[in-house]
Scaffold this motif. Structure first.
Motif, PDB file in Angstrom:
ATOM      1  N   MET A  72     -54.587  -1.999   3.432  1.00 52.19           N
ATOM      2  CA  MET A  72     -55.950  -2.552   3.491  1.00 52.19           C
ATOM      3  C   MET A  72     -56.088  -3.294   4.806  1.00 52.19           C
ATOM      4  SD  MET A  72     -58.719  -2.667   1.586  1.00 52.19           S
ATOM      5  CE  MET A  72     -58.093  -2.428  -0.074  1.00 52.19           C
ATOM      6  N   VAL A  73     -57.133  -2.939   5.564  1.00 45.82           N
ATOM      7  CA  VAL A  73     -57.358  -3.608   6.845  1.00 45.82           C
ATOM      8  C   VAL A  73     -58.645  -4.417   6.764  1.00 45.82           C
ATOM      9  CG1 VAL A  73     -58.565  -1.646   7.930  1.00 45.82           C
ATOM     10  CG2 VAL A  73     -57.407  -3.343   9.361  1.00 45.82           C
ATOM     11  N   TYR A  74     -58.601  -5.615   7.369  1.00 44.17           N
ATOM     12  CA  TYR A  74     -59.780  -6.477   7.507  1.00 44.17           C
ATOM     13  C   TYR A  74     -60.082  -6.620   8.989  1.00 44.17           C
ATOM     14  CZ  TYR A  74     -59.300  -8.078   2.656  1.00 44.17           C
ATOM     15  OH  TYR A  74     -59.219  -8.145   1.285  1.00 44.17           O
ATOM     16  N   ILE A  75     -61.331  -6.384   9.350  1.00 45.45           N
ATOM     17  CA  ILE A  75     -61.740  -6.520  10.751  1.00 45.45           C
ATOM     18  C   ILE A  75     -62.867  -7.540  10.826  1.00 45.45           C
ATOM     19  CG2 ILE A  75     -62.673  -5.308  12.765  1.00 45.45           C
ATOM     20  CD1 ILE A  75     -61.289  -2.775  11.635  1.00 45.45           C
ATOM     21  N   ARG A  76     -62.693  -8.484  11.742  1.00 45.37           N
ATOM     22  CA  ARG A  76     -63.693  -9.537  11.917  1.00 45.37           C
ATOM     23  C   ARG A  76     -64.890  -8.984  12.695  1.00 45.37           C
ATOM     24  NH1 ARG A  76     -63.912 -15.170  10.318  1.00 45.37           N
ATOM     25  NH2 ARG A  76     -62.004 -16.032  11.156  1.00 45.37           N
ATOM     26  N   GLN A  77     -66.070  -9.163  12.125  1.00 45.91           N
ATOM     27  CA  GLN A  77     -67.288  -8.661  12.765  1.00 45.91           C
ATOM     28  C   GLN A  77     -67.847  -9.700  13.741  1.00 45.91           C
ATOM     29  OE1 GLN A  77     -68.176  -5.333  11.702  1.00 45.91           O
ATOM     30  NE2 GLN A  77     -66.111  -5.765  10.944  1.00 45.91           N
ATOM     31  N   ALA A  78     -68.815  -9.268  14.559  1.00 41.71           N
ATOM     32  CA  ALA A  78     -69.414 -10.172  15.551  1.00 41.71           C
ATOM     33  C   ALA A  78     -70.003 -11.409  14.872  1.00 41.71           C
ATOM     34  CB  ALA A  78     -70.492  -9.440  16.344  1.00 41.71           C
ATOM     35  N   ASP A  79     -70.519 -11.262  13.646  1.00 40.80           N
ATOM     36  CA  ASP A  79     -71.089 -12.413  12.932  1.00 40.80           C
ATOM     37  C   ASP A  79     -70.023 -13.224  12.189  1.00 40.80           C
ATOM     38  OD1 ASP A  79     -70.349 -10.861  10.802  1.00 40.80           O
ATOM     39  OD2 ASP A  79     -72.362 -10.615   9.978  1.00 40.80           O
ATOM     40  N   LYS A  80     -68.714 -12.940  12.502  1.00 40.96           N
ATOM     41  CA  LYS A  80     -67.573 -13.673  11.930  1.00 40.96           C
ATOM     42  C   LYS A  80     -67.241 -13.252  10.494  1.00 40.96           C
ATOM     43  CE  LYS A  80     -66.649 -16.446  15.417  1.00 40.96           C
ATOM     44  NZ  LYS A  80     -65.441 -16.224  16.193  1.00 40.96           N
ATOM     45  N   GLN A  81     -68.070 -12.425   9.887  1.00 48.15           N
ATOM     46  CA  GLN A  81     -67.752 -11.941   8.539  1.00 48.15           C
ATOM     47  C   GLN A  81     -66.641 -10.899   8.616  1.00 48.15           C
ATOM     48  OE1 GLN A  81     -69.290 -13.313   5.701  1.00 48.15           O
ATOM     49  NE2 GLN A  81     -69.876 -14.690   7.366  1.00 48.15           N
ATOM     50  N   TRP A  82     -65.933 -10.729   7.501  1.00 49.09           N
ATOM     51  CA  TRP A  82     -64.861  -9.740   7.450  1.00 49.09           C
ATOM     52  C   TRP A  82     -65.369  -8.460   6.799  1.00 49.09           C
ATOM     53  CZ3 TRP A  82     -60.411 -10.648   9.897  1.00 49.09           C
ATOM     54  CH2 TRP A  82     -60.049 -11.968  10.150  1.00 49.09           C
ATOM     55  N   GLN A  83     -64.922  -7.333   7.360  1.00 47.42           N
ATOM     56  CA  GLN A  83     -65.190  -6.058   6.720  1.00 47.42           C
ATOM     57  C   GLN A  83     -63.844  -5.434   6.390  1.00 47.42           C
ATOM     58  OE1 GLN A  83     -67.065  -2.617   8.886  1.00 47.42           O
ATOM     59  NE2 GLN A  83     -68.888  -3.574   7.988  1.00 47.42           N
ATOM     60  N   HIS A  84     -63.667  -4.942   5.189  1.00 48.21           N
ATOM     61  CA  HIS A  84     -62.364  -4.364   4.862  1.00 48.21           C
ATOM     62  C   HIS A  84     -62.482  -2.899   4.447  1.00 48.21           C
ATOM     63  CE1 HIS A  84     -63.680  -6.043   0.928  1.00 48.21           C
ATOM     64  NE2 HIS A  84     -63.172  -4.915   0.464  1.00 48.21           N
ATOM     65  N   GLN A  85     -61.383  -2.195   4.686  1.00 47.42           N
ATOM     66  CA  GLN A  85     -61.315  -0.774   4.348  1.00 47.42           C
ATOM     67  C   GLN A  85     -59.912  -0.444   3.911  1.00 47.42           C
ATOM     68  OE1 GLN A  85     -62.357   0.613   8.314  1.00 47.42           O
ATOM     69  NE2 GLN A  85     -64.094   1.728   7.449  1.00 47.42           N
ATOM     70  N   ARG A  86     -59.794   0.411   2.928  1.00 50.26           N
ATOM     71  CA  ARG A  86     -58.482   0.943   2.571  1.00 50.26           C
ATOM     72  C   ARG A  86     -58.134   2.057   3.575  1.00 50.26           C
ATOM     73  NH1 ARG A  86     -54.831   1.924  -1.961  1.00 50.26           N
ATOM     74  NH2 ARG A  86     -55.856   0.668  -3.552  1.00 50.26           N
ATOM     75  N   LEU A  87     -56.887   2.076   4.017  1.00 50.71           N
ATOM     76  CA  LEU A  87     -56.443   3.108   4.964  1.00 50.71           C
ATOM     77  C   LEU A  87     -55.463   4.061   4.265  1.00 50.71           C
ATOM     78  CD1 LEU A  87     -55.708   0.943   8.152  1.00 50.71           C
ATOM     79  CD2 LEU A  87     -57.824   2.158   7.574  1.00 50.71           C
ATOM     80  N   GLN A  88     -55.399   5.270   4.755  1.00 53.16           N
ATOM     81  CA  GLN A  88     -54.442   6.239   4.217  1.00 53.16           C
ATOM     82  C   GLN A  88     -53.040   5.884   4.694  1.00 53.16           C
ATOM     83  OE1 GLN A  88     -55.760  10.330   4.355  1.00 53.16           O
ATOM     84  NE2 GLN A  88     -57.881   9.664   4.683  1.00 53.16           N
ATOM     85  N   PRO A  89     -52.041   6.230   3.890  1.00 50.33           N
ATOM     86  CA  PRO A  89     -50.675   5.789   4.201  1.00 50.33           C
ATOM     87  C   PRO A  89     -50.097   6.430   5.457  1.00 50.33           C
ATOM     88  CG  PRO A  89     -50.697   7.133   2.202  1.00 50.33           C
ATOM     89  CD  PRO A  89     -52.116   6.926   2.600  1.00 50.33           C
TER      90      PRO A  89
END
Ligand SMILES: Cc1cc2nc3c(=O)[nH]c(=O)nc-3n(C[C@H](O)[C@H](O)[C@H](O)COP(=O)(O)O)c2cc1C
Ligand SMILES: Cc1ncc(COP(=O)(O)O)c(CN)c1O
Length: 199
Positions: free
Chosen positions: A182-199
């Motif tokens: 699971m990756v979390y990326i910080r957006q320009a508005d400081k909020q986090w967006q997360h996505q599950r990644l394939q192994p």
């Protein structure tokens, strides 16, 4: 249900939980993390440093500001960290930007270190060449004498950094190399967006 099936909207609590769980294992160095830095030609170098807590939501570590990593961070403050806990089959990968901690924070951490390590910080010009172990021992003895009657002050070239996280990935090893990520990326508005990644 696993955290991967019900991820929190922000990653810091999850990070803290995994750090706590690693600490409970009574490993030698549960807080060891790889720190990768780059020079001005984008040549990378990496080494292990110890995680020393959070400053707000940033990750703190301490070192010699004149060391190879310190010189690289001065010119190129972006860095990457990686934890790996074999016993838990867990990896955490972190990317972000490093800033020096305020002097008060470095003073407070330095004051908490063992006296021998404090003297070592004065005696070692970290990452510089030295002709022999004896030269190092002599430098240490000199600092012992210098501070014989006093508390050891923090060398101005020794202190902390806090890394502000822009990307963090949680990795849990699973059977058949079919891992959870699971990756979390910080957006320009400081909020986090997360996505599950394939192994
Ligand atoms: C388990 C472990 C923990 C370490 N922790 C630190 C640390 O917190 N700070 C530090 O300056 N060096 C630490 N070191 C030493 C570094 O790996 C490295 O040798 C040193 O910082 C010099 O790196 P540089 O020449 O790339 O600046 C640690 C080494 C190990 C193996
Ligand atoms: C050179 C050096 N500096 C700093 C540290 C950080 O640890 P501590 O502050 O707990 O001594 C380490 C840990 N091995 C180290 O090797």
């Amino acid at each position: 249900m696993s955290t991967f099936d019900n991820p929190p909207s922000a990653p810091i609590e999850w990070l803290q939980t995994w750090l706590d769980e690693a600490t409970k294992l009574s490993l030698n160095e549960p807080m060891a993390m790889n720190l990768a830095t780059a020079d001005e030609q984008n040549r990378l170098s990496s080494r292990i440093v110890l995680f020393k807590g959070f400053k707000h939501e940033d990750i703190c570590f301490f070192t010699n500001y004149n060391s190879r990593k310190g010189v690289q961070l001065e010119k190129c403050p972006t860095a990457a960290l990686c934890f790996w806990w074999d016993e838990l089959m867990r990896q955490i990968r972190i990317e972000g930007v490093c800033h020096k901690l305020p002097n008060e924070d470095s003073d407070a951490y330095f004051a908490s270190r063992a006296r021998g390590s404090q003297l070592g910080a004065w005696a070692s010009q970290q990452s510089q060449a030295v002709d022999s172990r004896q030269t190092l021992e002599a430098a240490y003895a000199e600092q012992e004498q210098r501070f014989a009657q006093a508390d050891v002050s923090r060398p101005p070239h020794w202190g902390g950094y806090h890394l502000s996280i822009s990307r963090i990935e949680f990795w849990q090893g699973r059977d058949h190399r079919f891992h959870d990520r699971m990756v979390y990326i910080r957006q320009a508005d400081k909020q986090w967006q997360h996505q599950r990644l394939q192994p």
